[in-house]
Design a protein around this motif. Structure first.
Motif, PDB file in Angstrom:
ATOM      1  N   THR A  99       5.272  -9.143 -21.685  1.00  0.00           N
ATOM      2  CA  THR A  99       5.226  -9.338 -20.140  1.00  0.00           C
ATOM      3  C   THR A  99       6.558 -10.064 -19.834  1.00  0.00           C
ATOM      4  N   SER A 100       6.786 -10.200 -18.616  1.00  0.00           N
ATOM      5  CA  SER A 100       8.069 -11.152 -17.994  1.00  0.00           C
ATOM      6  C   SER A 100       7.428 -12.534 -17.591  1.00  0.00           C
ATOM      7  N   LEU A 101       8.536 -13.367 -17.518  1.00  0.00           N
ATOM      8  CA  LEU A 101       8.296 -14.755 -17.120  1.00  0.00           C
ATOM      9  C   LEU A 101       7.673 -14.621 -15.599  1.00  0.00           C
ATOM     10  N   ALA A 102       7.999 -13.680 -15.003  1.00  0.00           N
ATOM     11  CA  ALA A 102       7.481 -13.582 -13.281  1.00  0.00           C
ATOM     12  C   ALA A 102       6.261 -13.444 -13.566  1.00  0.00           C
ATOM     13  N   HIS A 103       5.760 -12.672 -14.274  1.00  0.00           N
ATOM     14  CA  HIS A 103       4.077 -12.387 -14.541  1.00  0.00           C
ATOM     15  C   HIS A 103       3.307 -13.353 -15.318  1.00  0.00           C
ATOM     16  N   LEU A 104       3.978 -13.969 -16.090  1.00  0.00           N
ATOM     17  CA  LEU A 104       3.407 -15.344 -16.897  1.00  0.00           C
ATOM     18  C   LEU A 104       3.457 -16.441 -15.713  1.00  0.00           C
ATOM     19  N   CYS A 105       4.318 -16.443 -14.819  1.00  0.00           N
ATOM     20  CA  CYS A 105       4.175 -17.589 -13.727  1.00  0.00           C
ATOM     21  C   CYS A 105       3.095 -17.346 -12.907  1.00  0.00           C
ATOM     22  N   ASP A 106       2.735 -16.047 -12.462  1.00  0.00           N
ATOM     23  CA  ASP A 106       1.693 -15.597 -11.706  1.00  0.00           C
ATOM     24  C   ASP A 106       0.342 -16.151 -12.261  1.00  0.00           C
ATOM     25  N   ILE A 107       0.163 -15.799 -13.658  1.00  0.00           N
ATOM     26  CA  ILE A 107      -1.106 -16.040 -14.098  1.00  0.00           C
ATOM     27  C   ILE A 107      -1.142 -17.459 -14.660  1.00  0.00           C
ATOM     28  N   VAL A 108      -0.313 -18.231 -14.814  1.00  0.00           N
ATOM     29  CA  VAL A 108      -0.301 -19.801 -14.941  1.00  0.00           C
ATOM     30  C   VAL A 108      -0.584 -20.510 -13.566  1.00  0.00           C
ATOM     31  N   TYR A 109       0.144 -20.226 -12.648  1.00  0.00           N
ATOM     32  CA  TYR A 109       0.049 -20.839 -11.393  1.00  0.00           C
ATOM     33  C   TYR A 109      -0.798 -20.547 -10.393  1.00  0.00           C
ATOM     34  N   LYS A 110      -0.981 -19.223 -10.288  1.00  0.00           N
ATOM     35  CA  LYS A 110      -1.964 -18.629  -9.275  1.00  0.00           C
ATOM     36  C   LYS A 110      -3.332 -18.380  -9.691  1.00  0.00           C
ATOM     37  N   GLU A 111      -3.413 -17.901 -10.800  1.00  0.00           N
ATOM     38  CA  GLU A 111      -4.739 -17.685 -11.521  1.00  0.00           C
ATOM     39  C   GLU A 111      -5.496 -18.566 -12.198  1.00  0.00           C
ATOM     40  N   THR A 112      -4.710 -19.482 -13.113  1.00  0.00           N
ATOM     41  CA  THR A 112      -5.254 -20.494 -13.937  1.00  0.00           C
ATOM     42  C   THR A 112      -5.385 -21.790 -13.168  1.00  0.00           C
ATOM     43  N   LYS A 113      -4.232 -21.903 -12.253  1.00  0.00           N
ATOM     44  CA  LYS A 113      -4.193 -23.111 -11.469  1.00  0.00           C
ATOM     45  C   LYS A 113      -3.588 -24.381 -12.492  1.00  0.00           C
ATOM     46  N   SER A 114      -2.747 -23.849 -13.451  1.00  0.00           N
ATOM     47  CA  SER A 114      -2.264 -24.731 -14.346  1.00  0.00           C
ATOM     48  C   SER A 114      -0.652 -24.728 -13.959  1.00  0.00           C
TER      49      SER A 114
END
Length: 313
Positions: A99-114
């Motif tokens: 995956t890309s860091l853009a997608h990783l960011c979306d998972i971390v900040y938007k979906e897991t709220k961490s």
């Protein structure tokens, strides 16, 4: 360059040799698919980039493709296996990443709220700066398009930059940034506020600014410039506004200083790759053992869990 090089062997290019396994994504420059190359039994990523340049630019593109093939000696750059220039499209065959860091960011900040831990940011910074330094010092080329979507990761914990040079010739313009409404990762010296065109030269200094913007976004989960209706206004912020900084009292002084040295508007005062590799932030995490494979795998598994929950409802 109508061939693919795998494990020291050359294979001719045939569309029928590729079996599509799945879509890996669709970015600004084109679609990416995971494919099985039947003759070699290798699995790779196949990226299709629309070709809209003239014959002169196509010659430059061929040179860039040749350079990309020679970049495989650096472990911080995605390995390229070959490319084909067809009617209206460029096909790039490259190493598969997860995956890309853009997608990783979306998972971390938007979906897991961490948030992404600072030690992970440190290891990311080391890989990217070393990759940029290799392109600059050994390959003698800048990247031209540093941003989270062009930094890829995998479950092994590896961080690699992609889309240097090749996509740069195809998309490196303010006009296309305006048309697509892209976030402005470009350095202020790349934007001429009077004539509204790009300056003629591009150097590693501009890549370092772009990585500074990227680091702020990775650390905070938010793009550091305000979103405007007009992309021109977004670009104007880069030229006229204060350079972004990490929010105070939330991060270590080392990472704050590391980012500040990249986001210096005067080119001659901006840190170089050599400066950054000697910075205390980088030195600290070069010595520290960080389980990058565990972190990336955990984040991607959370994405799978979230998807399953959504489908279950």
């Amino acid at each position: 360059m109508d061939c693919i090089a795998l494990d020291g062997q050359l294979y001719g290019w045939e569309d029928t040799d590729m079996r599509i396994l799945c879509n890996l994504g669709h970015g600004t420059h084109g679609a990416v698919e995971k494919v099985h190359h039947r003759p070699s039994n290798a699995v790779m990523a196949l990226k299709r980039i629309p070709l809209t340049v003239n014959k002169t630019e196509q010659k430059k593109l061929v040179i860039d493709l040749d350079t990309a093939m020679k970049s495989g000696k650096c472990s911080h750059i995605v390995q390229y296996y070959g490319a084909v220039i067809g009617e209206g499209v460029v096909w790039l065959c490259m190493e598969v990443m997860d995956t890309s860091l853009a997608h990783l960011c979306d998972i971390v900040y938007k979906e897991t709220k961490s948030s992404i831990p600072e030690n992970v940011l440190g290891k990311i910074a080391i890989s990217v700066v070393k990759g940029l330094h290799y392109l600059n010092s050994t390959m003698k080329i800048p990247h031209r398009d540093v941003k989270p979507s062009n930094i890829l990761v995998n479950r092994k914990g590896e961080v690699k930059i992609c889309d240097f040079g090749v996509s740069g010739h195809l998309v490196d313009s303010v006009q296309k940034t305006r048309e697509s409404g892209c976030k402005p990762y470009m350095a202020p010296e790349r934007i001429n506020p009077e004539s509204d065109v790009l300056n003629n030269e591009y150097s590693i200094c501009s890549d370092i600014w772009s990585f500074g913007i990227t680091m702020v976004e990775l650390a905070t989960g938010t793009f550091p410039y305000e979103k405007w209706v007009s992309p021109i206004q977004q670009l104007q912020q880069v030229v006229d506004g204060d350079p972004p900084r990490l929010p105070p009292d939330k991060f270590s002084k080392d990472i704050e200083d590391f980012v500040a040295k990249m986001l210096t508007k005067k080119v001659e005062q901006r840190a170089t790759c050599v400066d950054l590799l000697e910075h205390p932030f980088v030195k600290k995490y070069e010595e520290e053992d960080v389980d990058m494979a565990g972190y990336f795998s955990t984040v991607m598994e959370k994405q799978c869990d979230l998807n399953e929950n959504v489908q279950g409802h």
